[in-house]
Design a protein around this motif. Structure first.
Motif, mmCIF file in Angstrom:
data_model
loop_
_atom_site.group_PDB
_atom_site.id
_atom_site.type_symbol
_atom_site.label_atom_id
_atom_site.label_comp_id
_atom_site.label_asym_id
_atom_site.label_seq_id
_atom_site.Cartn_x
_atom_site.Cartn_y
_atom_site.Cartn_z
ATOM 1 N N LEU A 12 0.824 -1.043 -0.283
ATOM 2 C CA LEU A 12 0.324 -0.017 -0.201
ATOM 3 C C LEU A 12 1.085 1.593 0.033
ATOM 4 O O LEU A 12 0.834 2.112 -0.741
ATOM 5 C CB LEU A 12 -0.867 0.026 1.202
ATOM 6 C CG LEU A 12 -1.818 -0.719 1.264
ATOM 7 C CD1 LEU A 12 -2.598 -1.528 2.607
ATOM 8 C CD2 LEU A 12 -3.060 -0.860 -0.293
ATOM 9 N N HIS A 16 0.775 4.163 -2.854
ATOM 10 C CA HIS A 16 0.564 4.968 -2.768
ATOM 11 C C HIS A 16 0.689 6.304 -3.908
ATOM 12 O O HIS A 16 0.155 7.158 -3.600
ATOM 13 C CB HIS A 16 1.133 5.599 -0.996
ATOM 14 C CG HIS A 16 0.158 7.037 -1.005
ATOM 15 N ND1 HIS A 16 -0.763 6.792 -0.708
ATOM 16 C CD2 HIS A 16 0.617 8.116 -0.843
ATOM 17 C CE1 HIS A 16 -1.406 8.454 -0.081
ATOM 18 N NE2 HIS A 16 -0.844 9.294 -0.172
ATOM 19 N N ALA A 19 -0.722 6.755 -7.562
ATOM 20 C CA ALA A 19 -2.676 7.593 -6.944
ATOM 21 C C ALA A 19 -3.241 7.588 -8.482
ATOM 22 O O ALA A 19 -2.778 7.638 -9.311
ATOM 23 C CB ALA A 19 -3.773 7.796 -6.518
ATOM 24 N N ARG A 34 -13.018 1.257 7.209
ATOM 25 C CA ARG A 34 -12.213 2.442 7.367
ATOM 26 C C ARG A 34 -10.230 1.630 7.441
ATOM 27 O O ARG A 34 -9.719 2.837 7.631
ATOM 28 C CB ARG A 34 -12.305 2.827 8.998
ATOM 29 C CG ARG A 34 -13.379 3.969 8.902
ATOM 30 C CD ARG A 34 -13.586 3.932 10.327
ATOM 31 N NE ARG A 34 -14.842 4.882 10.173
ATOM 32 C CZ ARG A 34 -14.925 5.900 9.914
ATOM 33 N NH1 ARG A 34 -14.487 6.949 8.945
ATOM 34 N NH2 ARG A 34 -16.688 6.599 10.173
ATOM 35 N N VAL A 59 -5.926 4.216 -5.284
ATOM 36 C CA VAL A 59 -4.608 4.308 -4.266
ATOM 37 C C VAL A 59 -3.499 2.764 -4.594
ATOM 38 O O VAL A 59 -2.603 3.246 -5.399
ATOM 39 C CB VAL A 59 -4.047 4.792 -2.803
ATOM 40 C CG1 VAL A 59 -3.029 4.950 -2.425
ATOM 41 C CG2 VAL A 59 -5.576 5.643 -3.174
ATOM 42 N N GLN A 67 -6.797 -0.091 -1.586
ATOM 43 C CA GLN A 67 -7.021 0.852 -1.122
ATOM 44 C C GLN A 67 -7.716 2.389 -1.948
ATOM 45 O O GLN A 67 -7.556 2.512 -3.149
ATOM 46 C CB GLN A 67 -5.753 1.239 -0.227
ATOM 47 C CG GLN A 67 -5.286 2.607 -0.050
ATOM 48 C CD GLN A 67 -4.048 2.803 0.287
ATOM 49 O OE1 GLN A 67 -3.884 1.967 0.242
ATOM 50 N NE2 GLN A 67 -4.016 3.013 1.955
ATOM 51 N N ARG A 69 -8.930 6.389 -2.213
ATOM 52 C CA ARG A 69 -9.127 8.444 -1.598
ATOM 53 C C ARG A 69 -10.271 8.990 -1.890
ATOM 54 O O ARG A 69 -10.580 8.579 -3.375
ATOM 55 C CB ARG A 69 -8.017 8.781 -2.072
ATOM 56 C CG ARG A 69 -7.985 10.371 -1.723
ATOM 57 C CD ARG A 69 -7.171 11.370 -1.700
ATOM 58 N NE ARG A 69 -5.949 10.430 -1.462
ATOM 59 C CZ ARG A 69 -4.639 10.268 -2.299
ATOM 60 N NH1 ARG A 69 -4.273 10.313 -3.904
ATOM 61 N NH2 ARG A 69 -3.527 10.373 -1.621
ATOM 62 N N THR A 78 -10.513 15.126 2.080
ATOM 63 C CA THR A 78 -10.239 13.369 2.054
ATOM 64 C C THR A 78 -9.851 12.398 2.645
ATOM 65 O O THR A 78 -9.593 13.046 3.798
ATOM 66 C CB THR A 78 -8.880 12.983 0.454
ATOM 67 O OG1 THR A 78 -8.096 13.228 1.361
ATOM 68 C CG2 THR A 78 -9.297 14.085 -0.074
ATOM 69 N N THR A 79 -10.212 11.397 2.999
ATOM 70 C CA THR A 79 -9.586 10.077 3.756
ATOM 71 C C THR A 79 -9.878 8.452 3.139
ATOM 72 O O THR A 79 -10.036 8.459 2.067
ATOM 73 C CB THR A 79 -10.677 9.690 4.810
ATOM 74 O OG1 THR A 79 -10.687 9.081 5.959
ATOM 75 C CG2 THR A 79 -12.643 9.025 4.196
ATOM 76 N N ILE A 80 -8.683 7.984 3.626
ATOM 77 C CA ILE A 80 -8.651 6.570 2.625
ATOM 78 C C ILE A 80 -9.117 5.332 3.124
ATOM 79 O O ILE A 80 -9.348 5.716 4.306
ATOM 80 C CB ILE A 80 -6.884 6.459 3.377
ATOM 81 C CG1 ILE A 80 -5.624 7.313 2.559
ATOM 82 C CG2 ILE A 80 -6.351 4.429 2.646
ATOM 83 C CD1 ILE A 80 -5.893 7.276 1.115
ATOM 84 N N TYR A 82 -11.045 1.087 1.958
ATOM 85 C CA TYR A 82 -10.472 -0.062 1.545
ATOM 86 C C TYR A 82 -12.039 -0.656 1.125
ATOM 87 O O TYR A 82 -13.164 -0.520 1.804
ATOM 88 C CB TYR A 82 -10.010 -0.645 2.065
ATOM 89 C CG TYR A 82 -8.557 -0.256 3.013
ATOM 90 C CD1 TYR A 82 -7.379 -0.440 2.538
ATOM 91 C CD2 TYR A 82 -8.501 0.511 4.321
ATOM 92 C CE1 TYR A 82 -6.039 -0.415 2.596
ATOM 93 C CE2 TYR A 82 -7.672 1.328 4.631
ATOM 94 C CZ TYR A 82 -6.688 1.057 4.132
ATOM 95 O OH TYR A 82 -5.156 1.389 4.138
#
Length: 98
Positions: A12, A16, A19, A34, A59, A67, A69, A78-80, A82
């Motif tokens: 990951l 990253h 992306a 989350r 991502v 993963q 965004r 933004t948040t990561i 899954y």
């Protein structure tokens, strides 16, 4: 099991930087989590069904999970998160068909 997730963490981190900003948007009811552990658990604690419409960016596509965004509805944060790989693949196919 921790060895498995340790290896995924490295994948990951490496993914990253690459992306893909494809202008994708989350469909309603796509399950998002989350953490990778929440996505992999049978109970899916920490997961929810998306309202849909939020911009999303891939991502790190992995064999089973992806993963992402996720942007807030107003685009300010933004948040990561899954998702299952199969759901992320469907998301890309849906957008490509437009």
């Amino acid at each position: 099991m921790m060895r498995l997730f340790g290896g995924l963490s490295l994948a990951l981190i490496a993914g990253h930087a690459s992306a893909q900003d494809d202008g994708l948007h989350v469909p309603a009811n796509m399950m998002l989590c989350r953490t990778l552990l929440a996505a992999a658990s049978a109970r899916h604690e920490g997961c929810w069904l998306a309202r849909g419409g939020q911009r999303v960016e891939i991502v790190a596509p992995l064999p089973t999970y992806t993963q992402l965004r996720l942007w807030s509805t107003d685009g300010s944060e933004t948040t990561i998160v899954y998702a299952l790989r199969v759901d992320a693949d469907r998301l890309q196919q849906r957008e490509a068909a437009k």
